[in-house]
Every structure is written in structure tokens, then in C-alpha cells.
Design a protein around this motif. Structure first.
Motif, mmCIF file in Angstrom:
data_model
loop_
_atom_site.group_PDB
_atom_site.id
_atom_site.type_symbol
_atom_site.label_atom_id
_atom_site.label_comp_id
_atom_site.label_asym_id
_atom_site.label_seq_id
_atom_site.Cartn_x
_atom_site.Cartn_y
_atom_site.Cartn_z
ATOM 1 N N GLN A 15 0.836 -1.209 0.000
ATOM 2 C CA GLN A 15 0.000 0.000 0.000
ATOM 3 C C GLN A 15 0.869 1.257 0.000
ATOM 4 O OE1 GLN A 15 -3.307 -0.344 -0.300
ATOM 5 N NE2 GLN A 15 -3.433 1.856 -0.593
ATOM 6 N N LYS A 16 1.959 1.220 0.760
ATOM 7 C CA LYS A 16 2.866 2.369 0.788
ATOM 8 C C LYS A 16 3.461 2.630 -0.589
ATOM 9 C CE LYS A 16 4.652 2.721 5.472
ATOM 10 N NZ LYS A 16 5.868 2.661 6.294
ATOM 11 N N ARG A 17 3.862 1.556 -1.275
ATOM 12 C CA ARG A 17 4.428 1.715 -2.614
ATOM 13 C C ARG A 17 3.410 2.283 -3.591
ATOM 14 N NH1 ARG A 17 6.248 -3.893 -3.513
ATOM 15 N NH2 ARG A 17 6.582 -4.291 -1.334
ATOM 16 N N LYS A 18 2.166 1.823 -3.500
ATOM 17 C CA LYS A 18 1.122 2.357 -4.382
ATOM 18 C C LYS A 18 0.888 3.833 -4.112
ATOM 19 C CE LYS A 18 -1.438 -1.911 -5.195
ATOM 20 N NZ LYS A 18 -2.702 -2.626 -4.967
ATOM 21 N N ASN A 19 0.826 4.213 -2.840
ATOM 22 C CA ASN A 19 0.626 5.616 -2.494
ATOM 23 C C ASN A 19 1.804 6.468 -2.943
ATOM 24 O OD1 ASN A 19 -1.883 5.329 -1.348
ATOM 25 N ND2 ASN A 19 -1.100 4.986 0.712
ATOM 26 N N ALA A 20 3.010 5.924 -2.829
ATOM 27 C CA ALA A 20 4.186 6.671 -3.246
ATOM 28 C C ALA A 20 4.145 6.950 -4.749
ATOM 29 C CB ALA A 20 5.448 5.910 -2.889
ATOM 30 N N LYS A 21 3.640 6.002 -5.527
ATOM 31 C CA LYS A 21 3.541 6.210 -6.969
ATOM 32 C C LYS A 21 2.484 7.248 -7.305
ATOM 33 C CE LYS A 21 5.243 1.791 -8.597
ATOM 34 N NZ LYS A 21 4.935 0.582 -9.368
ATOM 35 N N LEU A 22 1.415 7.293 -6.514
ATOM 36 C CA LEU A 22 0.350 8.257 -6.774
ATOM 37 C C LEU A 22 0.781 9.677 -6.453
ATOM 38 C CD1 LEU A 22 -2.806 6.407 -5.411
ATOM 39 C CD2 LEU A 22 -2.226 6.854 -7.792
ATOM 40 N N HIS A 23 1.512 9.844 -5.375
ATOM 41 C CA HIS A 23 1.921 11.174 -4.915
ATOM 42 C C HIS A 23 3.372 11.406 -5.289
ATOM 43 C CE1 HIS A 23 -1.833 11.435 -2.769
ATOM 44 N NE2 HIS A 23 -1.588 10.264 -2.219
#
Length: 66
Positions: A15-23
Motif C-alpha cells: 500500500q505504501k508503494r502504491k501511495n508513493a507512486k500516486l503522490h
């Protein structure tokens, strides 16, 4: 308990990796010193070339006035 903890950690990390890609970061991309020198040289060459092209219309305009 260890199995649950490991599963939760992997899910959180995903989830952290997905959020990092979004932001995406608003920090500008790093440009190395060699790249900056290259860009400066290219810009100097193009600005020298543009000065010559700029001076030609002025002489043409002056010739048209005569």
C-alpha cells in the motif's frame, strides 16, 4: 501471531508503494554537473546562433528603409 504480522507488513508495504507512486514528489529532478555543463554549452551555442539570425533582420529592415 507471527504469520498475521508478516501478512500485515507485506500488505502495508504494498500500500505504501502504491501511495508513493500516486503522490509524486514536487522536488525537481537532479541534474549532474556534467549535464549542466553540457546544457550550458548547448545554450551558449544556440544563443550565439540566434544573435546572428537576429542581426540579419535588422540589416534587412535598414536596407528596406533605404
Amino acid at each position: 501471531m507471527n504469520r498475521k504480522k508478516r501478512i500485515n507488513e507485506t500488505l502495508k508495504s504494498r500500500q505504501k508503494r502504491k501511495n508513493a507512486k500516486l503522490h509524486k514528489s514536487s522536488k525537481p529532478r537532479y541534474i549532474s554537473k556534467a549535464e549542466r555543463e553540457k546544457l550550458a554549452q548547448e545554450q551558449a551555442l544556440t544563443s550565439d546562433g540566434s544573435e546572428n539570425t537576429e542581426s540579419k533582420p535588422d540589416t534587412e529592415a535598414q536596407a528596406a528603409e533605404l
